[in-house]
Write an enzyme that holds these catalytic residues in place. Sequence first.
Site, PDB file in Angstrom:
ATOM      1  N   ASP A   1      -1.550  -0.839   6.169  1.00  0.00           N
ATOM      2  CA  ASP A   1      -1.721  -0.265   7.508  1.00  0.00           C
ATOM      3  C   ASP A   1      -3.153   0.165   7.796  1.00  0.00           C
ATOM      4  OD1 ASP A   1      -1.645   1.823   5.602  1.00  0.00           O
ATOM      5  OD2 ASP A   1      -1.312   3.258   7.220  1.00  0.00           O
TER       6      ASP A   1
ATOM      7  N   ASP B   1       0.861  -1.173   0.000  1.00  0.00           N
ATOM      8  CA  ASP B   1       0.000   0.000   0.000  1.00  0.00           C
ATOM      9  C   ASP B   1       0.909   1.238   0.000  1.00  0.00           C
ATOM     10  OD1 ASP B   1      -2.197   1.804   0.983  1.00  0.00           O
ATOM     11  OD2 ASP B   1      -1.041   1.689   2.839  1.00  0.00           O
TER      12      ASP B   1
ATOM     13  N   ASP C   1      -7.173  -1.597   3.950  1.00  0.00           N
ATOM     14  CA  ASP C   1      -6.290  -2.671   3.501  1.00  0.00           C
ATOM     15  C   ASP C   1      -6.682  -4.029   4.080  1.00  0.00           C
ATOM     16  OD1 ASP C   1      -4.657  -0.779   2.160  1.00  0.00           O
ATOM     17  OD2 ASP C   1      -3.614  -0.324   4.025  1.00  0.00           O
TER      18      ASP C   1
END
Length: 287
Positions: free
Chosen positions: A232, A38, A236
Amino acid sequence: ATPTSIMVGTGKAAENGILFKGGEHLERTHELDAIVLDKTGTITKGKPEVTTFTADRETLQLLASAEKGSEHPLAQAIVAYATEEEVALSDAEQFQAVPGHGIEATVSAQTILVGNRKLMQDHGVAIGDAEQTLIEMEEAGETAMLIAVDGEYRGIVSVADTIKETAPDAIKALQDQGLTVMMLTGDNERTAQAIAKQVGIDDTISEVLPEDKAEKVKELQLQGHKVAMVGDGVNDAPALAIADIGIAIGTGTEVAIEAADITILGGELQLIPKAIKVSHATIRNIR
Ligand code: ADP
Ligand code: MG
C-alpha cells in the site's frame, strides 16, 4: 488465450472490486506460486495507536513536535496521542526522516531522536535497561520506539496496529490455493513474528529497509518463484513494479496503485484469493 475470455475474466474480477490493468496480468496471476504481503496497512489496518509511553510530559511535547513532520503512520499515532493528552505542539526547526530507522529533529533547540535500536546505536545513545521492555512489547506485536533528547535516552513509546479481521481467512485461502505466503516489513523480527502468527503466516522477512523491499522480491524470483507482491505504501512501489504481479491496496497511496498490475478496492484481502480463482477459471477455460 482468446481476447474474449480474457475480457470476460477481467470483467468478472472488476465486478468484485478487483481491477486488472490489462488482460495479460490475468495469465501471469494464474502462474503465481508465491505471495509476499507488506505488514503495515496491508495485513494490519495501518492505524496504529499508542499503548505505552514511559517518559514525562516535556518529552512527549518534544517527541510529538518532532513527529509532526513525518508522514509515517507511527508518527500520526504519536501526534494523536499527544493531542489527546492536550499537549501543545511546536514547530520543529529541523526535521529528517531516517528511512527504516526513525526520525531526527530539532525542537526548541534540542535534538530529538525517535526510532529503533539501530537509530540509537548509530547515534551512540545508550538505552539502559530498555531492552527487556522492548522485547515484551514486540512479543505482543507492537512497534516500540526509543526516544532520545540531546543524546540522552528518555523512554519508550509503543504503538499497536491491529490486523484486518479478514486477514487470517484470506491468508488461509491463499495457502489452500498452493501459494507460499510471506510477510515483508521494515519492522523488527519479533513484532513481525507476532503479527504473522496472528494471521497464520510462517515466513517473515523483517527489518528490510524501504529501498531493499524490491531486492527481496527479486531474490525469490531468482530462486525460481513466480511472485506476487501486495502493498500500500510509497515504499512498496519498487517491489510492486518488480514482482511478477503487483497488487495494490485500494486504500493505499497513489504511487503504489500506479506501480501495481492489480488494485483491490477497499483493501479487502479476500479479493486476492478471489483474483487468483478468477485467473485459474479463465486460463483453464482457454486451454
Ligand atoms: P514498515 O515496513 O512497517 O512500513 P518502515 O520501514 O517504515 O516499516 O519503518 C521501520 C522502522 O523504523 C519502524 O518499525 C520504526 O521503528 C522506525 N520508524 C520509521 N518511521 C518512524 C517514525 N516516524 N518515528 C519513529 N520511528 C520510525
Ligand atoms: Mg505498508
